[in-house]
Design a protein around this motif. Sequence first.
Motif, PDB file in Angstrom:
ATOM      1  N   GLY A   1      47.859 -64.765   4.512  1.00 46.69           N
ATOM      2  CA  GLY A   1      48.336 -65.779   3.590  1.00 46.69           C
ATOM      3  C   GLY A   1      48.257 -67.181   4.159  1.00 46.69           C
ATOM      4  N   PRO A   2      48.715 -68.154   3.384  1.00 49.51           N
ATOM      5  CA  PRO A   2      48.624 -69.548   3.839  1.00 49.51           C
ATOM      6  C   PRO A   2      49.538 -69.771   5.042  1.00 49.51           C
ATOM      7  CG  PRO A   2      49.608 -69.418   1.633  1.00 49.51           C
ATOM      8  CD  PRO A   2      49.287 -68.038   2.035  1.00 49.51           C
ATOM      9  N   CYS A   3      49.102 -70.646   5.959  1.00 49.12           N
ATOM     10  CA  CYS A   3      49.890 -70.848   7.182  1.00 49.12           C
ATOM     11  C   CYS A   3      50.851 -72.021   7.060  1.00 49.12           C
ATOM     12  CB  CYS A   3      48.977 -71.039   8.382  1.00 49.12           C
ATOM     13  SG  CYS A   3      47.952 -72.499   8.277  1.00 49.12           S
ATOM     14  N   LEU A   4      50.628 -72.909   6.096  1.00 50.91           N
ATOM     15  CA  LEU A   4      51.491 -74.085   5.969  1.00 50.91           C
ATOM     16  C   LEU A   4      52.792 -73.729   5.283  1.00 50.91           C
ATOM     17  CD1 LEU A   4      49.514 -77.220   4.874  1.00 50.91           C
ATOM     18  CD2 LEU A   4      50.972 -76.949   6.832  1.00 50.91           C
ATOM     19  N   GLY A   5      53.867 -74.370   5.723  1.00 46.80           N
ATOM     20  CA  GLY A   5      55.135 -74.185   5.035  1.00 46.80           C
ATOM     21  C   GLY A   5      55.986 -73.088   5.640  1.00 46.80           C
ATOM     22  N   MET A   6      55.459 -72.397   6.649  1.00 51.05           N
ATOM     23  CA  MET A   6      56.233 -71.344   7.294  1.00 51.05           C
ATOM     24  C   MET A   6      56.043 -71.480   8.782  1.00 51.05           C
ATOM     25  SD  MET A   6      55.253 -67.938   5.247  1.00 51.05           S
ATOM     26  CE  MET A   6      56.589 -66.909   5.740  1.00 51.05           C
ATOM     27  N   SER A   7      57.075 -71.109   9.519  1.00 54.64           N
ATOM     28  CA  SER A   7      56.867 -71.092  10.962  1.00 54.64           C
ATOM     29  C   SER A   7      55.992 -69.881  11.272  1.00 54.64           C
ATOM     30  CB  SER A   7      58.200 -70.980  11.681  1.00 54.64           C
ATOM     31  OG  SER A   7      58.727 -69.697  11.501  1.00 54.64           O
ATOM     32  N   ARG A   8      55.313 -69.908  12.437  1.00 52.68           N
ATOM     33  CA  ARG A   8      54.380 -68.815  12.766  1.00 52.68           C
ATOM     34  C   ARG A   8      55.109 -67.489  12.861  1.00 52.68           C
ATOM     35  NH1 ARG A   8      50.974 -72.082  17.353  1.00 52.68           N
ATOM     36  NH2 ARG A   8      49.184 -72.615  16.087  1.00 52.68           N
ATOM     37  N   LEU A   9      56.322 -67.546  13.426  1.00 49.93           N
ATOM     38  CA  LEU A   9      57.062 -66.290  13.574  1.00 49.93           C
ATOM     39  C   LEU A   9      57.451 -65.735  12.219  1.00 49.93           C
ATOM     40  CD1 LEU A   9      58.290 -64.233  15.441  1.00 49.93           C
ATOM     41  CD2 LEU A   9      60.335 -65.623  15.599  1.00 49.93           C
ATOM     42  N   ALA A  10      57.864 -66.622  11.283  1.00 47.18           N
ATOM     43  CA  ALA A  10      58.236 -66.173   9.935  1.00 47.18           C
ATOM     44  C   ALA A  10      57.034 -65.556   9.236  1.00 47.18           C
ATOM     45  CB  ALA A  10      58.785 -67.335   9.118  1.00 47.18           C
ATOM     46  N   ARG A  11      55.861 -66.132   9.460  1.00 45.97           N
ATOM     47  CA  ARG A  11      54.653 -65.601   8.823  1.00 45.97           C
ATOM     48  C   ARG A  11      54.286 -64.247   9.413  1.00 45.97           C
ATOM     49  NH1 ARG A  11      49.153 -67.020   9.847  1.00 45.97           N
ATOM     50  NH2 ARG A  11      47.807 -66.637   8.051  1.00 45.97           N
ATOM     51  N   TRP A  12      54.491 -64.125  10.732  1.00 45.26           N
ATOM     52  CA  TRP A  12      54.208 -62.835  11.380  1.00 45.26           C
ATOM     53  C   TRP A  12      55.171 -61.773  10.866  1.00 45.26           C
ATOM     54  CZ3 TRP A  12      56.557 -59.330  14.631  1.00 45.26           C
ATOM     55  CH2 TRP A  12      55.709 -58.433  15.272  1.00 45.26           C
ATOM     56  N   GLU A  13      56.465 -62.153  10.743  1.00 49.50           N
ATOM     57  CA  GLU A  13      57.476 -61.205  10.255  1.00 49.50           C
ATOM     58  C   GLU A  13      57.164 -60.787   8.831  1.00 49.50           C
ATOM     59  OE1 GLU A  13      59.994 -60.016  11.913  1.00 49.50           O
ATOM     60  OE2 GLU A  13      60.322 -61.403  13.563  1.00 49.50           O
ATOM     61  N   ARG A  14      56.713 -61.755   8.023  1.00 52.72           N
ATOM     62  CA  ARG A  14      56.365 -61.417   6.644  1.00 52.72           C
ATOM     63  C   ARG A  14      55.198 -60.454   6.614  1.00 52.72           C
ATOM     64  NH1 ARG A  14      54.041 -65.931   2.659  1.00 52.72           N
ATOM     65  NH2 ARG A  14      52.241 -65.801   4.000  1.00 52.72           N
ATOM     66  N   ALA A  15      54.192 -60.720   7.469  1.00 53.66           N
ATOM     67  CA  ALA A  15      53.023 -59.836   7.507  1.00 53.66           C
ATOM     68  C   ALA A  15      53.461 -58.430   7.886  1.00 53.66           C
ATOM     69  CB  ALA A  15      52.000 -60.367   8.509  1.00 53.66           C
ATOM     70  N   LYS A  16      54.401 -58.380   8.827  1.00 55.54           N
ATOM     71  CA  LYS A  16      54.886 -57.060   9.251  1.00 55.54           C
ATOM     72  C   LYS A  16      55.627 -56.360   8.115  1.00 55.54           C
ATOM     73  CE  LYS A  16      56.133 -54.876  13.215  1.00 55.54           C
ATOM     74  NZ  LYS A  16      56.863 -54.392  14.049  1.00 55.54           N
ATOM     75  N   SER A  17      56.505 -57.099   7.417  1.00 54.82           N
ATOM     76  CA  SER A  17      57.307 -56.427   6.387  1.00 54.82           C
ATOM     77  C   SER A  17      56.469 -56.066   5.174  1.00 54.82           C
ATOM     78  CB  SER A  17      58.495 -57.293   5.978  1.00 54.82           C
ATOM     79  OG  SER A  17      58.043 -58.452   5.335  1.00 54.82           O
ATOM     80  N   LEU A  18      55.348 -56.771   4.940  1.00 57.43           N
ATOM     81  CA  LEU A  18      54.486 -56.405   3.819  1.00 57.43           C
ATOM     82  C   LEU A  18      53.505 -55.311   4.215  1.00 57.43           C
ATOM     83  CD1 LEU A  18      53.675 -59.857   2.163  1.00 57.43           C
ATOM     84  CD2 LEU A  18      55.120 -58.086   1.282  1.00 57.43           C
ATOM     85  N   GLY A  19      53.615 -54.842   5.465  1.00 53.02           N
ATOM     86  CA  GLY A  19      52.809 -53.695   5.868  1.00 53.02           C
ATOM     87  C   GLY A  19      51.392 -54.019   6.278  1.00 53.02           C
ATOM     88  N   MET A  20      51.149 -55.260   6.720  1.00 52.85           N
ATOM     89  CA  MET A  20      49.777 -55.630   7.067  1.00 52.85           C
ATOM     90  C   MET A  20      49.438 -55.345   8.521  1.00 52.85           C
ATOM     91  SD  MET A  20      49.317 -59.205   5.164  1.00 52.85           S
ATOM     92  CE  MET A  20      50.497 -59.646   3.987  1.00 52.85           C
ATOM     93  N   ASN A  21      50.405 -54.852   9.307  1.00 55.68           N
ATOM     94  CA  ASN A  21      50.178 -54.541  10.719  1.00 55.68           C
ATOM     95  C   ASN A  21      49.527 -55.664  11.513  1.00 55.68           C
ATOM     96  OD1 ASN A  21      51.269 -51.977  10.658  1.00 55.68           O
ATOM     97  ND2 ASN A  21      49.402 -51.139   9.790  1.00 55.68           N
ATOM     98  N   PRO A  22      50.208 -56.794  11.629  1.00 51.92           N
ATOM     99  CA  PRO A  22      49.629 -57.858  12.456  1.00 51.92           C
ATOM    100  C   PRO A  22      49.700 -57.434  13.918  1.00 51.92           C
ATOM    101  CG  PRO A  22      51.860 -58.429  11.808  1.00 51.92           C
ATOM    102  CD  PRO A  22      51.536 -57.152  11.104  1.00 51.92           C
ATOM    103  N   PRO A  23      48.803 -57.955  14.781  1.00 54.63           N
ATOM    104  CA  PRO A  23      48.781 -57.512  16.181  1.00 54.63           C
ATOM    105  C   PRO A  23      50.120 -57.759  16.861  1.00 54.63           C
ATOM    106  CG  PRO A  23      46.933 -58.961  15.707  1.00 54.63           C
ATOM    107  CD  PRO A  23      47.779 -58.951  14.490  1.00 54.63           C
ATOM    108  N   GLU A  24      50.590 -56.761  17.590  1.00 58.37           N
ATOM    109  CA  GLU A  24      51.908 -56.837  18.228  1.00 58.37           C
ATOM    110  C   GLU A  24      51.974 -57.925  19.282  1.00 58.37           C
ATOM    111  OE1 GLU A  24      54.225 -54.251  16.116  1.00 58.37           O
ATOM    112  OE2 GLU A  24      54.831 -55.522  17.792  1.00 58.37           O
ATOM    113  N   ASP A  25      50.852 -58.161  19.979  1.00 60.34           N
ATOM    114  CA  ASP A  25      50.938 -59.135  21.069  1.00 60.34           C
ATOM    115  C   ASP A  25      51.186 -60.547  20.550  1.00 60.34           C
ATOM    116  OD1 ASP A  25      47.395 -59.446  21.747  1.00 60.34           O
ATOM    117  OD2 ASP A  25      48.470 -58.639  20.019  1.00 60.34           O
ATOM    118  N   ILE A  26      50.758 -60.822  19.332  1.00 56.24           N
ATOM    119  CA  ILE A  26      51.080 -62.138  18.749  1.00 56.24           C
ATOM    120  C   ILE A  26      52.581 -62.221  18.512  1.00 56.24           C
ATOM    121  CG2 ILE A  26      50.762 -63.630  16.747  1.00 56.24           C
ATOM    122  CD1 ILE A  26      47.946 -62.775  16.589  1.00 56.24           C
ATOM    123  N   GLY A  27      53.157 -61.123  18.082  1.00 55.30           N
ATOM    124  CA  GLY A  27      54.607 -61.091  17.865  1.00 55.30           C
ATOM    125  C   GLY A  27      55.346 -61.356  19.165  1.00 55.30           C
TER     126      GLY A  27
END
Lengths: 126, 431
Positions: free
Chosen positions: A82-108
């Motif tokens: 999704g778009p990167c503006l308007g959210m902190s990187r951690l919030a975007r990573w958490e959202r990706a995780k909760s929507l089931g997109m399996n973002p890479p763990e090391d970024i987390g």
Amino acid sequence: MATSKSDMKGFFKQKKKSGGITKAKAKSSSTKKSLSPKRSATYGSDITQPAALISHGFPDIENDYDEKEEVLRQFDMNMAYGPCLGMSRLARWERAKSLGMNPPEDIGHLLKAGKVGAECLWEGRV
Amino acid sequence: METEDSSSENGLLHRKQALYSSLDSCFVIQKEMYRGQQYSQIYFARLHLMRTLLYSLLPNWKPHIQVCTVIGLEEGKECIIVGTLYKHMKLKPSILEEYSKERSATPLVRPHNFMHPDDHLILEDESGRIKVCGDVLLPSVYVTGVVVALHGKETGTGDFWVEDVMEGGLPHQIERPIKSGEDKYVIFVSGLDIGSSTSNPLKFQLLVDHITGHLGDKKEQSIAAKIVRVIIAGNSVEIPRGLLNGQNLGSKDQFTLFEPIKELDIQLTQIAAGIPVDIMPGPNDPANFSLPQQPLHRCLFPSSSAYNTFRSCPNPHLFQLDDVSLLGTSGQNIDDLEKYSDANDKLEFLERTLRWRHVAPTAPNTLGCYPFTDRDPFFVETCPHVYFVGNQEKYETRLIKGAEGQIVRLICIPRFSETGVAVVVILWMQL
């Protein structure tokens, strides 16, 4: 406006006779992290805006940009999350995780460790 | 006229009770912080949720056709694309147009419905957008913000020719156990408009007296005893807006401003004293403007909020009464659909929102909405058994059936101040 001749120098920026920062000056700032050549290409050059460096629209001034930031920038750019503006990187990573997109763990882990930029590059600039 | 003897002889009538659970946590704004984000985040969340759902339904629909993104379309090749629809409307009011044209003192006369024969639909996903053409997808039916799957092919002119469309469809419904025991009634009322010139205090007082059992003989009272809950679906007050012109209010004006709410509080106390009541905010109520509207504040109802039967709820409102799941709004979503699309009646709009699995698809495009970043709370997860909308012109109802056997009762609640009609829903299985 009429000014005396001696004031004219105040109007334009004085151009340094020697090109950019000399070796002597660099010595005093040697306590700073040594910069990789590709990032410090503006040093020692008197060309103000070399074409190759305008990668995101302005000269590369983020001189302490390392591989961690590079990885995070790739994460910002990935359309799948999704778009990167308007959210902190951690919030975007958490959202990706909760929507089931399996973002890479090391970024987390990188974002939670906290020593990296919390926002994407354009935050506050666009 | 009942005498003391006969009432003690027959025993007291007890009001029925139903197990209530509120599922409004997704609509209440709790931890969200506004950090200047735009609506792209909520559209992304919506697209992702719906796309995951549609991908899971594709094997049952057209299993042999390839799915691709808008940017991956090849001319003439048949494929399926999934994305958000955008309806380009010629007559849709645009703030830029208002400023570019000469500003006149009087507001321009607006048509009530902004449809035009030249409207067309565009499908958009993260990679790009493409104009949609064909007879299957009618621009008069769809609105901006609906996520669908389209089967078709790209034409030579760069448009997408649609052969078939798939919507989310009705979600899964949790089966109700077969009715055991007694009938229980739920009362729905909306558009009380207390404080307006059209509302008649006698009408509402009659309703309150009937609900609380102060009217009628034993038979009437036993009907009233079956009422388990009262839901007030928006527009309970009409504040005299003429007073709100930006100047400081004198004490007399302050009193006039607050009067409708005080009157509502008095009436609600009468109801809350005997029966659980849920009150939802509506477009004219003193609540926030954008959806989801937050519950009306307790300080507006000093005497009724003292009762634990009084409950202030958000709009939209999702709750369960004894295994029956009820979902509804105060009317903003359906009224907005009416401005931008066409249908035979309001119930058809209601049905469409359920089949699109989204309570308010036009939010945030033309309907005010909070810029959520991580979720879209209007996405319908499980199918309700009763789906209502308040503040409509007249009472209408229909039963619709889904592909998996879901049964939903659609209800349009009329404005009480104009019609004097409240809706009673009987909570038992229609066999």
